[in-house]
Design a protein around this motif. Structure first.
Motif, PDB file in Angstrom:
ATOM      1  N   GLN A 241     -24.555  12.889 -12.379  1.00 16.19           N
ATOM      2  CA  GLN A 241     -25.789  12.230 -11.964  1.00 16.19           C
ATOM      3  C   GLN A 241     -25.805  11.805 -10.501  1.00 16.19           C
ATOM      4  N   GLU A 242     -24.673  11.923  -9.810  1.00 15.61           N
ATOM      5  CA  GLU A 242     -24.584  11.370  -8.457  1.00 15.61           C
ATOM      6  C   GLU A 242     -25.425  12.120  -7.436  1.00 15.61           C
ATOM      7  N   LYS A 243     -25.810  13.366  -7.738  1.00 17.97           N
ATOM      8  CA  LYS A 243     -26.647  14.126  -6.814  1.00 17.97           C
ATOM      9  C   LYS A 243     -28.132  13.982  -7.129  1.00 17.97           C
ATOM     10  N   GLY A 244     -28.473  13.112  -8.084  1.00 18.40           N
ATOM     11  CA  GLY A 244     -29.871  12.813  -8.355  1.00 18.40           C
ATOM     12  C   GLY A 244     -30.489  13.503  -9.551  1.00 18.40           C
ATOM     13  N   ASN A 245     -29.745  14.390 -10.209  1.00 15.32           N
ATOM     14  CA  ASN A 245     -30.288  15.110 -11.371  1.00 15.32           C
ATOM     15  C   ASN A 245     -30.069  14.309 -12.649  1.00 15.32           C
ATOM     16  N   ILE A 246     -30.590  13.100 -12.678  1.00 14.08           N
ATOM     17  CA  ILE A 246     -30.293  12.164 -13.763  1.00 14.08           C
ATOM     18  C   ILE A 246     -30.902  12.607 -15.085  1.00 14.08           C
ATOM     19  N   ARG A 247     -32.196  12.949 -15.089  1.00 12.79           N
ATOM     20  CA  ARG A 247     -32.851  13.350 -16.345  1.00 12.79           C
ATOM     21  C   ARG A 247     -32.254  14.646 -16.894  1.00 12.79           C
ATOM     22  N   LEU A 248     -32.014  15.595 -16.004  1.00 15.17           N
ATOM     23  CA  LEU A 248     -31.416  16.865 -16.425  1.00 15.17           C
ATOM     24  C   LEU A 248     -30.037  16.631 -17.017  1.00 15.17           C
ATOM     25  N   ALA A 249     -29.233  15.813 -16.360  1.00  8.72           N
ATOM     26  CA  ALA A 249     -27.879  15.536 -16.841  1.00  8.72           C
ATOM     27  C   ALA A 249     -27.902  14.792 -18.167  1.00  8.72           C
ATOM     28  N   THR A 250     -28.810  13.839 -18.300  1.00 10.16           N
ATOM     29  CA  THR A 250     -28.901  13.055 -19.546  1.00 10.16           C
ATOM     30  C   THR A 250     -29.235  13.948 -20.731  1.00 10.16           C
ATOM     31  N   PHE A 251     -30.246  14.812 -20.554  1.00 14.19           N
ATOM     32  CA  PHE A 251     -30.645  15.670 -21.665  1.00 14.19           C
ATOM     33  C   PHE A 251     -29.572  16.728 -21.949  1.00 14.19           C
ATOM     34  N   SER A 252     -28.900  17.222 -20.893  1.00 21.22           N
ATOM     35  CA  SER A 252     -27.815  18.191 -21.080  1.00 21.22           C
ATOM     36  C   SER A 252     -26.677  17.578 -21.878  1.00 21.22           C
ATOM     37  N   LEU A 253     -26.388  16.298 -21.617  1.00 23.29           N
ATOM     38  CA  LEU A 253     -25.346  15.602 -22.378  1.00 23.29           C
ATOM     39  C   LEU A 253     -25.726  15.519 -23.852  1.00 23.29           C
ATOM     40  N   MET A 254     -26.995  15.209 -24.124  1.00 18.65           N
ATOM     41  CA  MET A 254     -27.442  15.115 -25.513  1.00 18.65           C
ATOM     42  C   MET A 254     -27.365  16.468 -26.215  1.00 18.65           C
ATOM     43  N   ILE A 255     -27.687  17.533 -25.489  1.00 20.77           N
ATOM     44  CA  ILE A 255     -27.584  18.876 -26.076  1.00 20.77           C
ATOM     45  C   ILE A 255     -26.121  19.202 -26.373  1.00 20.77           C
ATOM     46  N   GLY A 256     -25.243  18.879 -25.428  1.00 18.62           N
ATOM     47  CA  GLY A 256     -23.823  19.120 -25.650  1.00 18.62           C
ATOM     48  C   GLY A 256     -23.294  18.373 -26.858  1.00 18.62           C
ATOM     49  N   PHE A 257     -23.694  17.112 -26.996  1.00 16.71           N
ATOM     50  CA  PHE A 257     -23.280  16.311 -28.150  1.00 16.71           C
ATOM     51  C   PHE A 257     -23.778  16.956 -29.441  1.00 16.71           C
ATOM     52  N   SER A 258     -25.032  17.410 -29.447  1.00 16.11           N
ATOM     53  CA  SER A 258     -25.620  18.017 -30.649  1.00 16.11           C
ATOM     54  C   SER A 258     -24.914  19.310 -31.024  1.00 16.11           C
ATOM     55  N   VAL A 259     -24.605  20.130 -30.011  1.00 14.11           N
ATOM     56  CA  VAL A 259     -23.927  21.400 -30.283  1.00 14.11           C
ATOM     57  C   VAL A 259     -22.549  21.151 -30.896  1.00 14.11           C
ATOM     58  N   MET A 260     -21.802  20.216 -30.327  1.00 17.74           N
ATOM     59  CA  MET A 260     -20.474  19.908 -30.854  1.00 17.74           C
ATOM     60  C   MET A 260     -20.564  19.329 -32.261  1.00 17.74           C
ATOM     61  N   MET A 261     -21.548  18.493 -32.501  1.00 16.28           N
ATOM     62  CA  MET A 261     -21.724  17.902 -33.815  1.00 16.28           C
ATOM     63  C   MET A 261     -21.996  18.987 -34.861  1.00 16.28           C
ATOM     64  N   VAL A 262     -22.857  19.922 -34.520  1.00 19.72           N
ATOM     65  CA  VAL A 262     -23.177  21.024 -35.439  1.00 19.72           C
ATOM     66  C   VAL A 262     -21.935  21.879 -35.695  1.00 19.72           C
ATOM     67  N   LEU A 263     -21.194  22.216 -34.634  1.00 20.82           N
ATOM     68  CA  LEU A 263     -19.993  23.036 -34.780  1.00 20.82           C
ATOM     69  C   LEU A 263     -18.976  22.381 -35.699  1.00 20.82           C
ATOM     70  N   ASP A 264     -18.718  21.104 -35.432  1.00 24.29           N
ATOM     71  CA  ASP A 264     -17.655  20.437 -36.180  1.00 24.29           C
ATOM     72  C   ASP A 264     -18.054  20.143 -37.620  1.00 24.29           C
ATOM     73  N   VAL A 265     -19.291  19.712 -37.834  1.00 22.98           N
ATOM     74  CA  VAL A 265     -19.737  19.368 -39.186  1.00 22.98           C
ATOM     75  C   VAL A 265     -19.978  20.629 -40.021  1.00 22.98           C
ATOM     76  N   ALA A 266     -20.640  21.621 -39.433  1.00 21.32           N
ATOM     77  CA  ALA A 266     -20.976  22.832 -40.179  1.00 21.32           C
ATOM     78  C   ALA A 266     -19.763  23.710 -40.437  1.00 21.32           C
ATOM     79  N   LEU A 267     -18.890  23.858 -39.416  1.00 19.62           N
ATOM     80  CA  LEU A 267     -17.738  24.754 -39.551  1.00 19.62           C
ATOM     81  C   LEU A 267     -16.517  24.046 -40.089  1.00 19.62           C
ATOM     82  N   GLY A 268     -16.439  22.711 -39.855  1.00 22.29           N
ATOM     83  CA  GLY A 268     -15.252  21.975 -40.261  1.00 22.29           C
ATOM     84  C   GLY A 268     -15.277  21.543 -41.700  1.00 22.29           C
TER      85      GLY A 268
END
Length: 268
Positions: A241-268
């Motif tokens: 976020q230090e270069k000013g892309n705060i909204r993009l970074a925030t939503f990208s983090l949420m997508i990353g969290f969702s992808v990992m959650m799906v991988l671990d819950v669905a495959l694990g």
């Protein structure tokens, strides 16, 4: 994937950490193709990896650790709390001795008398901070050799995947400033990938240690989770976020969290 599942957990940890090292090298290799990097892409990748690492810290490390402690007859939350906080304290102490250096500190905060050693300091600081990431991968795969049912191969693989994604912009963050500072492309790449070399070593050590000392598994998994969350909170999120892309970074983090959650819950 069946061939990978049949390998010894220590060898799995080595392969998984070689992938994370390879992603560091891939990020460092950007220096061969351009003198500029796409800041929005780097920030979104870094934030995405942060989301993956947060989710992995719970589903791949903390949650299995809590289940293992319960199976061992311990107070379920105690090893998780102790290990988690110790992981954070370890990184805090490490950061006080050798702070993680980003591009800004590399150019503006290192005094002139250290100018000849700036490259060494930059690579050394990032290398030390990569040790806990390698240990996390090793512990996750090493746990598969235990008799506990809470550890899954999918969770360990997803953890290595998340750390690997995070290592791509990290490799770029080392090689590009070096190139702009007059270092050759080959040397910039070499120093960039070198920062990730420690991860396979740490992963094998972590896997072997938890296989030998299984009662420490709940603490070791929680320790790795604490170290990961410290890195995400102190370096990954602010860095994205230090270069000013705060909204993009925030939503990208949420997508990353969702992808990992799906991988671990669905495959694990």
């Amino acid at each position: 994937m069946e061939w990978f599942a049949e390998l010894h957990p220590t060898l799995q940890a080595l392969i998984g950490s070689l992938f994370t090292w390879g992603m560091t090298a891939a990020g460092a290799a950007v220096v061969f193709f351009t003198n500029r990097n796409n800041q929005k892409l780097m920030d979104s990748l870094l934030a995405f990896a942060g989301g993956v690492m947060i989710a992995a810290s719970f589903w791949s490390l903390l949650s299995p650790g809590i289940d293992m402690a319960e199976e061992q007859g311990q107070i379920p939350f105690l090893p998780a709390v102790v290990g988690f906080l110790l992981g954070g304290v370890f990184l805090l102490l490490l950061d006080r001795v050798i702070p993680m250096m980003n591009e800004d500190t590399y150019f503006t905060e290192i005094k002139d008398k250290y100018a000849k050693h700036r490259t060494t300091m930059l690579v050394f600081s990032i290398t030390l901070h990569n040790i806990p990431e390698g240990l996390a991968v090793g512990v996750a795969f090493g746990a598969l050799a235990s008799e506990f049912s809470s550890s899954t191969l999918a969770g360990a693989v997803a953890l290595a995947l998340g750390i690997g994604i995070q290592n791509f912009p990290e490799g770029t963050a080392v090689s590009m400033p070096l190139r702009r500072d007059g270092v050759s492309k080959k040397k910039s790449f070499f120093y960039g990938q070198l920062s990730g070399f420690v991860e396979p070593v740490a992963a094998v050590i972590g896997a072997a240690a938890v296989i030998i000392i299984q009662p420490l598994l709940p603490f070791a998994l929680s320790f790795a989770a604490g170290a990961m969350i410290f890195v995400v909170a102190k370096e990954v999120i602010p860095g994205s976020q230090e270069k000013g892309n705060i909204r993009l970074a925030t939503f990208s983090l949420m997508i990353g969290f969702s992808v990992m959650m799906v991988l671990d819950v669905a495959l694990g």
